[in-house]
Design a protein around this motif. Structure first.
Motif, PDB file in Angstrom:
ATOM      1  N   ALA A 293       0.821  -1.216   0.000  1.00 25.62           N
ATOM      2  CA  ALA A 293       0.000   0.000   0.000  1.00 25.62           C
ATOM      3  C   ALA A 293       0.852   1.261   0.000  1.00 25.62           C
ATOM      4  CB  ALA A 293      -0.953  -0.004   1.196  1.00 25.62           C
ATOM      5  N   GLY A 294       2.061   1.170  -0.542  1.00 25.92           N
ATOM      6  CA  GLY A 294       2.927   2.341  -0.612  1.00 25.92           C
ATOM      7  C   GLY A 294       3.611   2.696   0.686  1.00 25.92           C
ATOM      8  N   ARG A 295       3.704   1.742   1.613  1.00 24.91           N
ATOM      9  CA  ARG A 295       4.332   1.999   2.906  1.00 24.91           C
ATOM     10  C   ARG A 295       5.820   2.285   2.725  1.00 24.91           C
ATOM     11  NH1 ARG A 295       3.485  -1.941   8.170  1.00 24.91           N
ATOM     12  NH2 ARG A 295       4.013  -0.387   9.761  1.00 24.91           N
ATOM     13  N   VAL A 296       6.309   3.315   3.403  1.00 24.08           N
ATOM     14  CA  VAL A 296       7.716   3.698   3.304  1.00 24.08           C
ATOM     15  C   VAL A 296       8.549   2.798   4.206  1.00 24.08           C
ATOM     16  CG1 VAL A 296       9.396   5.550   3.599  1.00 24.08           C
ATOM     17  CG2 VAL A 296       7.089   6.086   2.802  1.00 24.08           C
ATOM     18  N   LEU A 297       9.601   2.220   3.655  1.00 25.94           N
ATOM     19  CA  LEU A 297      10.488   1.320   4.384  1.00 25.94           C
ATOM     20  C   LEU A 297      11.837   1.994   4.605  1.00 25.94           C
ATOM     21  CD1 LEU A 297       9.808  -1.910   2.281  1.00 25.94           C
ATOM     22  CD2 LEU A 297       8.538  -1.069   4.278  1.00 25.94           C
ATOM     23  N   HIS A 298      12.657   1.377   5.472  1.00 29.32           N
ATOM     24  CA  HIS A 298      14.012   1.892   5.694  1.00 29.32           C
ATOM     25  C   HIS A 298      14.793   1.929   4.377  1.00 29.32           C
ATOM     26  CE1 HIS A 298      13.999   2.134  10.069  1.00 29.32           C
ATOM     27  NE2 HIS A 298      13.353   0.985  10.102  1.00 29.32           N
ATOM     28  N   GLU A 299      14.591   0.901   3.541  1.00 26.37           N
ATOM     29  CA  GLU A 299      15.297   0.855   2.270  1.00 26.37           C
ATOM     30  C   GLU A 299      14.945   2.043   1.372  1.00 26.37           C
ATOM     31  OE1 GLU A 299      14.392  -3.505   3.354  1.00 26.37           O
ATOM     32  OE2 GLU A 299      13.596  -1.514   3.738  1.00 26.37           O
ATOM     33  N   ASP A 300      13.688   2.506   1.491  1.00 25.40           N
ATOM     34  CA  ASP A 300      13.260   3.646   0.678  1.00 25.40           C
ATOM     35  C   ASP A 300      13.988   4.920   1.089  1.00 25.40           C
ATOM     36  OD1 ASP A 300      11.418   2.003  -0.656  1.00 25.40           O
ATOM     37  OD2 ASP A 300       9.945   2.315   0.923  1.00 25.40           O
ATOM     38  N   LEU A 301      14.244   5.057   2.400  1.00 29.19           N
ATOM     39  CA  LEU A 301      15.005   6.217   2.876  1.00 29.19           C
ATOM     40  C   LEU A 301      16.420   6.188   2.309  1.00 29.19           C
ATOM     41  CD1 LEU A 301      13.920   6.356   6.634  1.00 29.19           C
ATOM     42  CD2 LEU A 301      12.929   7.582   4.698  1.00 29.19           C
ATOM     43  N   GLU A 302      17.011   4.985   2.317  1.00 28.78           N
ATOM     44  CA  GLU A 302      18.376   4.863   1.785  1.00 28.78           C
ATOM     45  C   GLU A 302      18.415   5.161   0.284  1.00 28.78           C
ATOM     46  OE1 GLU A 302      19.345   0.907   2.861  1.00 28.78           O
ATOM     47  OE2 GLU A 302      19.363   1.322   5.025  1.00 28.78           O
ATOM     48  N   ALA A 303      17.377   4.677  -0.442  1.00 25.79           N
ATOM     49  CA  ALA A 303      17.314   4.949  -1.873  1.00 25.79           C
ATOM     50  C   ALA A 303      17.127   6.439  -2.134  1.00 25.79           C
ATOM     51  CB  ALA A 303      16.166   4.149  -2.496  1.00 25.79           C
TER      52      ALA A 303
END
Length: 424
Positions: free
Chosen positions: A162-172
């Motif tokens: 559902a488009g949840r932001v993950l730790h990996e998304d912050l790094e990307a």
């Protein structure tokens, strides 16, 4: 098309109602089986509620912060075909796995991996256009991580369900050069007029209620004592060098637990619970040590039961197990209740002095401050010693100041002469 109505499940342990802490979906979202729909809060733990079906969310049964009875309607999902037209409970809830700090008690750390590995996030563009007041889906751990990095979550594309932001998304996001650090230097001095209102719900509300109750009901007084921990630190280093590989590394906490156990033999009034409504003090022979532990959802106090019957390594293993369970949201209600005295530590962040709040109905809490090297005078010579303060609080309604001071002095003597911890 049919409608699948999910009721608030029975989480067990006699719980009749829970607090709805956070929605992970909204009306109109498409969900898949086992996707987390919401977080709910019991007295002690945060619990994930997963979806039992694939479908589209058509109605939500409550708002974050609302207390809902077991069996009340939680969410309605539109499904293909006739659907399951009868109301059903959600599948067995799964406790959330928040960030797990690394060392004992309440110390910070990097986020730990969850039991189910996640695919690496792929940055699908430099940023996402969201409304200024839109709150993206993200766990408390990710929100804190973003705050520490100076990232606005609404600009980050989420690769989770559902488009949840993950730790990996912050790094990307950082890898794309969109962090605040890449902004012009002048932006650091720009005026800000933004505000954020944060509703006090879930674990944070439980903590606030307990802290307020403790300070209003108990007559707190604190006592601070300086302790020379040079000898016990040398013993700890020796034991870790000799047995660390086979038995596990020892922190200072197991030694502190042992010191509590031995000192309480002469000061049983500290290992007690006070029922101020019934005006009854219950002194206990068993020493159940609560170890204050910082988790991603707030402060928890898992309990090392029967510390009086545990060796150093047994205590160390149990402290580690309980701390990890609390931080991962997997500690049971029994593991988070029943303590007779509490030990609290901020580890390397412990500062010089603190004034810990009692964990009612207990009457004593021992706070550990950080270890520092300082010049001290020993037998007329200035030498460098490792020093640490104990900042402890007591309920003055049932504990006299002299007894509290003597109790802490007894702990001091045991830690400064560590052989006495094991002399029976």
């Amino acid at each position: 098309m049919g409608t699948h109505v999910i009721k608030m499940p029975d989480i067990g342990e006699g719980i009749a109602e829970v607090e709805l802490s956070q929605w992970h979906v909204k009306v109109g979202d498409l969900v898949v089986e086992d996707q987390v729909l919401a977080d709910v809060m019991t007295d002690k733990a945060m619990v994930d509620i997963p979806s039992p079906v694939h479908g589209k969310v058509i109605a939500l049964g409550g708002q974050p912060g609302e207390v809902m009875a077991v069996g009340s309607v939680l969410i309605s999902i539109e499904v293909e075909g006739a659907g399951n037209l009868k109301e059903s409970a959600a599948p067995a809830p799964v406790k959330e796995a928040p960030v797990a700090p690394k060392v004992e008690a309440a110390v910070e750390s990097k986020p730990a991996a969850t039991a189910t590995p996640r695919p690496a996030a792929v940055c699908q563009g430099p940023m996402v256009a969201r409304e200024a007041d839109e709150r993206p889906l993200a766990s408390p751990a990710v929100r804190k991580h973003a705050l520490d990095l100076g990232i606005q979550l609404r600009l980050v594309r989420g690769s989770g369900p559902a488009g949840r932001v993950l730790h990996e998304d912050l790094e990307a996001y950082l890898a794309q050069g969109q962090s605040n650090a890449s902004a012009p230097a002048a932006a650091a001095y720009a005026q800000r007029h933004d505000e954020e209102q944060i509703q006090v719900i879930g674990m944070r509300r439980k903590i606030a209620q307990r802290m307020q109750d403790a300070t209003q009901r108990a007559a707190h007084f604190s006592y601070v004592e300086e302790i020379d921990v040079t000898a016990i630190e040398e013993l700890r280093a020796h034991l870790n060098e000799k047995h660390g590989a086979s038995r596990g590394k020892l922190t200072l906490l197991p030694f502190l637990v042992r010191a509590l156990v031995v000192a309480l033999r002469d000061f049983p009034q500290m290992n007690a619970r006070y029922d101020d409504e019934a005006q009854v003090i219950t002194r206990l022979g068993a020493v159940h040590v609560g170890v204050a532990t910082q988790s991603d959802v707030g402060l928890m106090v898992p309990v090392v039961r029967h510390a009086e019957a545990r060796s150093l390594w047994d205590s160390a293993a149990e402290i580690s197990r309980l701390a990890n369970a609390a931080r991962n949201g997997k500690a049971s209600r029994d593991e988070l209740s029943g303590s007779t005295i509490t030990l609290t530590s901020l580890g390397a962040l412990g500062g010089i002095v603190s004034t810990p709040v009692l964990n009612l109905p207990e009457v004593a809490i021992v706070g550990v401050n950080k270890i520092v090297e300082r010049p001290m005078v020993v037998k007329g010579q200035v030498v460098i010693r490792k020093m640490m303060n104990l900042s402890s609080s007591f309920d003055h309604r049932v504990v006299d100041g002299m007894d509290a001071a003597l109790f802490i002095q007894a702990i001091r003597g045991l830690l400064e002469q560590p052989a006495t911890l094991f002399v029976e």
